[in-house]
Scaffold this active site. Sequence first.
Site, PDB file in Angstrom:
ATOM      1  N   LYS A 143      41.697  49.732  33.077  1.00  0.00           N
ATOM      2  CA  LYS A 143      40.881  49.008  34.076  1.00  0.00           C
ATOM      3  C   LYS A 143      41.817  48.837  35.284  1.00  0.00           C
ATOM      4  O   LYS A 143      42.737  48.021  35.282  1.00  0.00           O
ATOM      5  CB  LYS A 143      40.432  47.700  33.450  1.00  0.00           C
ATOM      6  CG  LYS A 143      39.854  46.539  34.230  1.00  0.00           C
ATOM      7  CD  LYS A 143      39.261  46.692  35.566  1.00  0.00           C
ATOM      8  CE  LYS A 143      39.136  45.294  36.181  1.00  0.00           C
ATOM      9  NZ  LYS A 143      39.709  45.226  37.521  1.00  0.00           N
ATOM     10  N   GLY A 200      49.247  39.514  34.356  1.00  0.00           N
ATOM     11  CA  GLY A 200      48.621  38.886  35.519  1.00  0.00           C
ATOM     12  C   GLY A 200      48.622  37.384  35.396  1.00  0.00           C
ATOM     13  O   GLY A 200      49.566  36.797  34.855  1.00  0.00           O
ATOM     14  N   SER A 201      47.525  36.775  35.843  1.00  0.00           N
ATOM     15  CA  SER A 201      47.465  35.313  35.898  1.00  0.00           C
ATOM     16  C   SER A 201      47.212  34.714  34.514  1.00  0.00           C
ATOM     17  O   SER A 201      46.688  35.386  33.615  1.00  0.00           O
ATOM     18  CB  SER A 201      46.344  34.885  36.835  1.00  0.00           C
ATOM     19  OG  SER A 201      45.107  35.302  36.301  1.00  0.00           O
ATOM     20  N   GLY A 204      43.383  34.774  33.909  1.00  0.00           N
ATOM     21  CA  GLY A 204      42.887  36.100  33.548  1.00  0.00           C
ATOM     22  C   GLY A 204      43.236  36.444  32.107  1.00  0.00           C
ATOM     23  O   GLY A 204      42.376  36.840  31.319  1.00  0.00           O
ATOM     24  N   GLY A 205      44.498  36.267  31.740  1.00  0.00           N
ATOM     25  CA  GLY A 205      44.950  36.602  30.385  1.00  0.00           C
ATOM     26  C   GLY A 205      44.243  35.758  29.332  1.00  0.00           C
ATOM     27  O   GLY A 205      43.816  36.257  28.292  1.00  0.00           O
ATOM     28  N   GLU A 224      50.602  39.155  29.204  1.00  0.00           N
ATOM     29  CA  GLU A 224      51.795  38.536  29.762  1.00  0.00           C
ATOM     30  C   GLU A 224      51.324  37.752  30.970  1.00  0.00           C
ATOM     31  O   GLU A 224      50.748  38.311  31.897  1.00  0.00           O
ATOM     32  CB  GLU A 224      52.779  39.648  30.160  1.00  0.00           C
ATOM     33  CG  GLU A 224      54.136  39.140  30.533  1.00  0.00           C
ATOM     34  CD  GLU A 224      54.666  39.812  31.773  1.00  0.00           C
ATOM     35  OE1 GLU A 224      54.847  41.028  31.761  1.00  0.00           O
ATOM     36  OE2 GLU A 224      54.858  39.087  32.766  1.00  0.00           O
ATOM     37  N   CYS A 261      57.374  38.351  37.597  1.00  0.00           N
ATOM     38  CA  CYS A 261      57.080  37.400  36.515  1.00  0.00           C
ATOM     39  C   CYS A 261      58.361  36.721  36.025  1.00  0.00           C
ATOM     40  O   CYS A 261      58.303  35.707  35.340  1.00  0.00           O
ATOM     41  CB  CYS A 261      56.356  38.084  35.377  1.00  0.00           C
ATOM     42  SG  CYS A 261      56.911  39.742  35.097  1.00  0.00           S
ATOM     43  N   GLU A 352      53.451  27.351  37.252  1.00  0.00           N
ATOM     44  CA  GLU A 352      53.962  28.497  38.022  1.00  0.00           C
ATOM     45  C   GLU A 352      53.364  28.484  39.437  1.00  0.00           C
ATOM     46  O   GLU A 352      52.158  28.320  39.603  1.00  0.00           O
ATOM     47  CB  GLU A 352      53.560  29.801  37.315  1.00  0.00           C
ATOM     48  CG  GLU A 352      54.067  31.054  38.006  1.00  0.00           C
ATOM     49  CD  GLU A 352      53.613  32.345  37.311  1.00  0.00           C
ATOM     50  OE1 GLU A 352      54.461  33.224  37.122  1.00  0.00           O
ATOM     51  OE2 GLU A 352      52.414  32.468  36.971  1.00  0.00           O
TER      52      GLU A 352
HETATM   53  P1  NAP Z   1      44.693  38.444  37.807  1.00  0.00           P
HETATM   54  O1  NAP Z   1      43.823  37.712  38.746  1.00  0.00           O
HETATM   55  O2  NAP Z   1      44.928  37.819  36.502  1.00  0.00           O
HETATM   56  O3  NAP Z   1      44.037  39.894  37.593  1.00  0.00           O
HETATM   57  C1  NAP Z   1      44.608  40.901  36.771  1.00  0.00           C
HETATM   58  C2  NAP Z   1      43.518  41.787  36.212  1.00  0.00           C
HETATM   59  O4  NAP Z   1      42.733  41.043  35.278  1.00  0.00           O
HETATM   60  C3  NAP Z   1      42.524  42.300  37.258  1.00  0.00           C
HETATM   61  O5  NAP Z   1      42.110  43.601  36.890  1.00  0.00           O
HETATM   62  C4  NAP Z   1      41.382  41.329  37.144  1.00  0.00           C
HETATM   63  O6  NAP Z   1      40.138  41.872  37.542  1.00  0.00           O
HETATM   64  C5  NAP Z   1      41.369  41.012  35.667  1.00  0.00           C
HETATM   65  N1  NAP Z   1      40.814  39.674  35.420  1.00  0.00           N
HETATM   66  C6  NAP Z   1      41.205  38.521  36.003  1.00  0.00           C
HETATM   67  N2  NAP Z   1      40.467  37.491  35.528  1.00  0.00           N
HETATM   68  C7  NAP Z   1      39.605  38.021  34.628  1.00  0.00           C
HETATM   69  C8  NAP Z   1      38.574  37.476  33.819  1.00  0.00           C
HETATM   70  N3  NAP Z   1      38.281  36.176  33.829  1.00  0.00           N
HETATM   71  N4  NAP Z   1      37.885  38.308  33.018  1.00  0.00           N
HETATM   72  C9  NAP Z   1      38.173  39.633  32.996  1.00  0.00           C
HETATM   73  N5  NAP Z   1      39.108  40.213  33.756  1.00  0.00           N
HETATM   74  C10 NAP Z   1      39.829  39.415  34.561  1.00  0.00           C
HETATM   75  O7  NAP Z   1      46.105  38.753  38.431  1.00  0.00           O
HETATM   76  P2  NAP Z   1      46.539  39.255  39.874  1.00  0.00           P
HETATM   77  O8  NAP Z   1      45.376  39.697  40.717  1.00  0.00           O
HETATM   78  O9  NAP Z   1      47.570  40.231  39.615  1.00  0.00           O
HETATM   79  O10 NAP Z   1      47.211  37.990  40.528  1.00  0.00           O
HETATM   80  C11 NAP Z   1      46.603  36.740  40.623  1.00  0.00           C
HETATM   81  C12 NAP Z   1      47.582  35.657  40.198  1.00  0.00           C
HETATM   82  O11 NAP Z   1      48.178  36.032  38.961  1.00  0.00           O
HETATM   83  C13 NAP Z   1      48.768  35.462  41.098  1.00  0.00           C
HETATM   84  O12 NAP Z   1      48.535  34.615  42.150  1.00  0.00           O
HETATM   85  C14 NAP Z   1      49.790  34.919  40.168  1.00  0.00           C
HETATM   86  O13 NAP Z   1      49.661  33.534  40.056  1.00  0.00           O
HETATM   87  C15 NAP Z   1      49.494  35.526  38.865  1.00  0.00           C
HETATM   88  N6  NAP Z   1      50.388  36.627  38.459  1.00  0.00           N
HETATM   89  C16 NAP Z   1      51.306  36.394  37.524  1.00  0.00           C
HETATM   90  C17 NAP Z   1      52.108  37.422  37.077  1.00  0.00           C
HETATM   91  C18 NAP Z   1      53.120  37.184  36.022  1.00  0.00           C
HETATM   92  O14 NAP Z   1      53.723  38.146  35.593  1.00  0.00           O
HETATM   93  N7  NAP Z   1      53.340  35.975  35.573  1.00  0.00           N
HETATM   94  C19 NAP Z   1      51.993  38.704  37.590  1.00  0.00           C
HETATM   95  C20 NAP Z   1      51.016  38.941  38.559  1.00  0.00           C
HETATM   96  C21 NAP Z   1      50.219  37.875  38.964  1.00  0.00           C
HETATM   97  P3  NAP Z   1      39.639  41.868  39.088  1.00  0.00           P
HETATM   98  O15 NAP Z   1      39.899  43.258  39.535  1.00  0.00           O
HETATM   99  O16 NAP Z   1      38.203  41.496  39.021  1.00  0.00           O
HETATM  100  O17 NAP Z   1      40.438  40.847  39.824  1.00  0.00           O
END
Ligand code: NAP
Length: 489
Positions: A143, A200-201, A204-205, A224, A261, A352
Amino acid sequence: MNDIEQVMQNALDAFNSYKTLSPAKRAQFLYETAKAIEEARETLVPIAHEESNLPLARLNGELTRTTNQIKMFARLLEEGSWVEAAIDTADKDRTPPKPDTRKMLLPVGPVVVFGASNFPFAFSTAGGDTASALASGSSVVIKGHSAHAKTSEKVFEAMQKAVQRAGVHPFTVQHVLGSGSTVGKALVLHPFTSGVGFTGSFNGGRALWEYANQREQPIPVFAEMSSINPVIFFDGTLQQNAPSLAKTYAASITLGMGQFCTNPGLLIAVQSEALDKFLTHLGKEIEQVLPQKMLHSGIHSSYNKGLNQVLAQKGIEKVGESAQQPGEDEAFPTVAKVKAGIFLENPHFHEEVFGPYSLAVCCTGKEELKKVLKQLKGQLTTTVMATDEDIAANGDIIDLQTNMAGRIILNDVPTGVEVCASMVHGGPYPATTDARFTSVGTTAIKRWVRPVCFQGFKDGMLPEALKNGNPLKIWRIVNNEWTNSAIGQ
Ligand code: NAP
C-alpha cells in the site's frame, strides 16, 4: 487497479507458486530487484526529492541502502541456515517408540506492507518489510504512501522488471494506492492476508492492529510506531566535553529535520553545573540550525500542533530555537527543558513530537531519574552517555534502560541504524506492536514465517532443508547438535 478482492486472489495465487521456488531462485529475484532499482536511480531520486523535500544526497544514500538490504536478504537465502532446521531422528527401541520429527520455518502467506513517509526508499515500496517478506517466500501487496505516490509507482515499475527477468509469478509483488482507512483497511481485513508490516504514526499502526484483531482469524501486525528515544547523560561525561556533546546532539536532534523514528526526543540528567553548561551550548547550536521543509504538509502541521501544545505546558522553558523563522512547511528546530517533578506529573511531556524537537528533563538526583525512566513507555532505543565508572556504579539504571528498549547505545547518538544481523529496530509497545521482532536486519525475515514440523515423512517427501543428505549444506540441529553434515555421515 484497486479491486481488493482481485488483488488478494492474485496475491494468494502468486504465494502458492512463489513459495515453491528454491532459495537460489528467490535470491536471484532479489538480486534482479536490486539491479532494476539501481538502473532506475536517475529517475527515482529526483522524483522522490520533489515529493518528499529530502535532499538529493540523502536520497541517493537511501537508495543504495535499499538495494544493499535487498542483496543482504538474497545472501541470507543463499547461505540458507535462517530456516532453523531441527531434526530428531526416530528411535524404534525407545518405549514408547520415538517418531522422526523435523522442523523448519515456512512463509506465512500474502503480506501487506504499508510504506513509510520518512524513508521513501528504505522503508517503503521495496524497503525492508517488502524485502524480508519476499525473502521468506511470501507474496507482497504494497500500500504505497500517498505522500510519495509517484516514487512508489516508479519503484514498483522497477520491481516488475525484476519479476519478468527472474520469471517469478507475475503477482509476486503488487502495488495499490489510495486512502489507508478504505484501501488499507480492506487489505488488512481480507481473509487471504496473513501478515502486515507498517511504519508510521501511533494512530495508524494501532488502527491496523485493531482491524487485524477484529478479523474472524486475527493476523499479526508488525507496526513500528512511536518512540522518543531517551538519552541519559551522566555528570562525568558532561564535565569532560559539554561543547562537543552539544554539537553532536544538536546535529542528531535536527538530522533530516528530526524525521527519524530514532530521534533523541528526551535528554535526561541530574541537575548540575555541567548540565547547565551543556544546555547553554546545546541552545546555541540549535540557534544555528536553519528551518527546512518537512516531508509533507500533514507531518508539518502535526509537528507544529505537537510543539505548540508541549510549549504551552506549565513549567517548560526554552533552551534554544532556530535563529531563523520558518517558511511554508518548514519545521522550527527547538529544544526545551523541564524539571523532572513537573515532567512526572504531566503526560503531555511523554508524547512523541515528530520533528526537530527535544526536551531536557532535569532531575534532583538519581532516585528521581529512575522515577522518570520507570514512567516512560516502550522505546526503539535508549542511550547512555557515561564513563566506564558511571556504568559500573549504575547497573540499576542500565537495567531499567534495557527493559525499556530494543537497542541500548553507549556514548553515541541513536540516529543511524546499521543494517546487519545483530541489529534490533523494535521495542516494547508503543514503539512497536511486538517487541520480539526487528524491522531492520536479517532477522526481520522472522516476522513472515512460522515453524512447521514434519513427523514420520520419508526422505524423498521432505523439503530440501530437512532431507538426510542436507543438499542445501545448511547448519541444522540434528539430534541436539549443530552440524552442516548429512545425516548418517
Ligand atoms: P501515518 O499517518 O501513520 O500513515 C502511514 C500509512 O498508514 C499511510 O499509508 C496511511 O494511509 C496509513 N494509515 C494511517 N492511518 C490509517 C488508518 N487509520 N487505517 C488504515 N491505514 C492508515 O504516517 P505518516 O503519514 O508517515 O506520518 C504521520 C505521523 O506519523 C507523523 O507526523 C509522525 O508523528 C508519525 N511518524 C512516526 C514515525 C516513527 O517511526 N515513529 C515515522 C513516520 C511518521 P494514507 O495514505 O491514507 O495516509
